[in-house]
Design an enzyme around this catalytic site. Structure first.
Site, PDB file in Angstrom:
ATOM      1  CB  ALA A  89      -7.547  20.602   7.598  1.00 50.90           C
TER       2      ALA A  89
ATOM      3  N   GLY B   4       0.377   5.821  -0.403  1.00 53.06           N
ATOM      4  CA  GLY B   4       1.566   6.582  -0.054  1.00 53.06           C
ATOM      5  C   GLY B   4       2.441   5.904   0.972  1.00 53.06           C
TER       6      GLY B   4
ATOM      7  CG  HIS C 146      -7.478   2.376   3.008  1.00 51.59           C
ATOM      8  ND1 HIS C 146      -7.313   3.495   2.240  1.00 51.59           N
ATOM      9  CD2 HIS C 146      -7.934   2.814   4.216  1.00 51.59           C
ATOM     10  CE1 HIS C 146      -7.649   4.567   2.945  1.00 51.59           C
ATOM     11  NE2 HIS C 146      -8.029   4.181   4.136  1.00 51.59           N
TER      12      HIS C 146
ATOM     13  CE  LYS D 107      -1.516  -9.300  12.127  1.00 50.12           C
ATOM     14  NZ  LYS D 107      -0.709 -10.529  12.177  1.00 50.12           N
TER      15      LYS D 107
ATOM     16  CE  LYS E 141       5.406 -18.408   9.056  1.00 49.22           C
ATOM     17  NZ  LYS E 141       3.972 -18.450   9.421  1.00 49.22           N
TER      18      LYS E 141
END
Length: 521
Positions: A48, A221, A280, A372, A410
């Protein structure tokens, strides 16, 4: 917050101006009549403080939470006052030590929208008090003239979701006769396997309808993730190439350059597959692999995501590599015999006309040599290679999700000079260079605003959740039983050597002598 970011916002909110006057048209399009009550459950916890309240503050600064409509309520077991909660939040909302009086004034106005209520998560007393406070706010905001909207954000562990949902249903649902809504936002993890996820979905589903439930996955998001549908379906360039005839393999990679950092006990209950891959990265996979939806309506998009998940074949043992970084078990909260993977590389195969035979390599790990997250689409070799340049590398389309958001292709091009020699280069769209002065919103900002708008496109539907757990549950159960072992790897490395061997086996061709260098301003 840097000074440049504040400079942009100051054009929207001056010291003598309410945030609602900013971009009035866009706000009217996302607002309804009546009051909006946002309840952050678990208000004293880290999630939170670090994510939910800062996201609400950024929405307020940009005028999406008009102060004459909105009140924010914090609810938790901790017995503190309104001012104590505001003081705890202050440092998370503004980190600029040289903040101007105007900036501090905006923070102060936001903090005074927050009211704190203390209570337990499994008894009605606290929730009846919360309902009383919400009702008083609604009365003050003249909700009799319009709808009453109540949004409950679960910044809580999943173990208390069922009891909190029961209390909200019994005590705190919207009571307006003129419409309005009650919505709940639940954070991952949504269970630990198929059975527990279905049980949790059933418990919540008995109390709230599916349109009221927003299962948040903050990766949906992210700016570059949201760009996937536009890239794939708004550009003629990609339409004929995005299939098994042209694409050799796809990698979806998440790397962190740090370990569990004091969260070892929590992480050990889940592992990297439950923590990152099953949610994810699988959401990213859906957007890369799904078919074109009938329209941009949320249900049409989510229908296609479910179809591609249901087309994934069972994972083969020889297409999985699990790893655990050396030193992970040194954490006193981690069992000495822990087999929990901190690294996983898994090949998913989609059994449909578009993707038959194309491996999707899903890879995530902690304590690696870089930080990354990216999508790497590698195309097949050019047939009849007259330039003898295949050894240099293949064409790849790379989408860098974080950090330094970018998209680049590429390509093989002629080396400048008198000789006809080839070299690898790129066509590059780097956001820091192309969109200077544009602040990319945090994922939580976007998703909370979507919840207020009632847009479920970027949230996980129940059948989608079920299909994702069906893919990984058999493998997870074998790991939990110790039947699938994690191999050690050194912190700061690429991960286990076996993962690179799996990548080569899947047909990925490494590019040698070429490194993409992010541009700098």
């Amino acid at each position: 917050m840097g000074s440049s970011e504040w400079h942009i916002e100051k054009r929207s909110i001056s010291s003598d101006e309410s945030p609602i006057s900013r971009d009035q048209e866009s706000i009217e399009n996302t607002s309804e009549n009546g009051s909006l009550s946002i309840v952050v459950l678990g208000a004293s916890g880290d999630l939170a403080k670090k994510k939910t309240f800062p996201a609400l503050f950024h929405l307020y600064r940009q005028g999406f939470l008009p102060p004459d409509e909105v009140r924010i309520f914090g609810y938790a077991r901790t017995k503190i006052s309104d001012d104590e909660l505001r003081n705890r939040l202050h440092g998370y909302l503004i980190k600029d030590k040289d903040a101007s009086p105007e900036q501090l004034d905006v923070v102060s106005k936001f903090l005074h929208l927050i009211k704190y209520v203390s209570g337990s998560y499994d008894s009605e007393d606290g929730f009846r008090l919360l309902d009383k406070e919400i009702s008083e706010h609604e009365s003050l905001k003249n909700s009799a003239e319009g709808s009453s909207r109540r949004l409950f954000y679960f910044a809580l562990p999943p173990s208390v979701y069922p009891s909190v949902s029961k209390m909200i249903k019994a005590c705190c649902v919207n009571k307006s006769d003129l419409g309005g809504w009650t919505r709940i936002v639940v954070e991952k993890p949504f269970g630990k396997d198929l059975k527990s996820a279905e049980q949790l979905s059933t418990q919540i589903g008995e109390l709230f309808d599916e349109p009221q439930i927003y299962r948040i996955d903050h990766y949906l998001g992210k700016e570059l993730v949201q760009n996937m549908l536009v890239l794939r379906f708004a550009n003629r360039l990609f339409l004929p190439l995005w299939n098994r005839d042209n694409i050799a393999n796809v990698q979806i990679v998440f790397r962190e350059d740090f370990g569990t950092d004091g969260r070892g006990g929590y992480f050990d209950q889940y592992g990297i597959i439950r923590d990152i891959i099953q949610n994810h990265l699988l959401q990213v996979f859906c957007l890369v692999a799904m078919e074109k939806p009938v329209s941009l309506k949320p249900e049409h998009i989510r229908d296609e995501k479910v179809k591609v998940l249901q087309s994934v074949l069972p994972i083969k043992d020889d297409e999985v590599v699990l790893g655990q970084y050396e030193g992970y078990r040194d954490d006193p909260t981690v069992p000495d015999n822990s087999n929990t993977p901190t690294f996983a590389s898994v090949i998913l195969r989609v059994h449909n006309e578009r993707w038959e035979g194309v491996p999707f390599i899903i890879k995530a790990g902690k304590a690696l040599g870089s930080r990354k997250a990216d999508i790497r689409v590698q195309f097949k070799d050019v047939p009849g290679d007259i330039f003898k340049c295949q050894k240099q590398g293949r064409n790849e389309f790379v989408i860098r999700l974080q950090p330094q958001e970018a998209m680049y292709m590429k390509l093989t091009v002629k080396q400048p000079g008198l000789e006809m020699s080839t070299v690898q280069s790129e066509l590059d769209l780097s956001y820091i260079q192309r969109y200077q002065g544009v602040t990319i919103p945090e994922a939580y900002e976007r998703l909370i605003l979507d919840t207020i708008r009632g847009d479920q496109q970027h949230f996980v539907r129940r059948d989608e959740l079920k299909a994702s757990w069906e893919i990984f549950t058999p493998l997870l159960h074998r790991i939990d039983k110790g039947e699938f072992k994690s191999v050690p790897y050194k912190p700061g490395s690429r991960g286990p050597a076996e993962a690179d061997e799996l990548l080569e086996k899947a047909g990925y061709v490494q590019t040698h002598g070429y490194i993409w260098i992010p541009p700098t301003l």
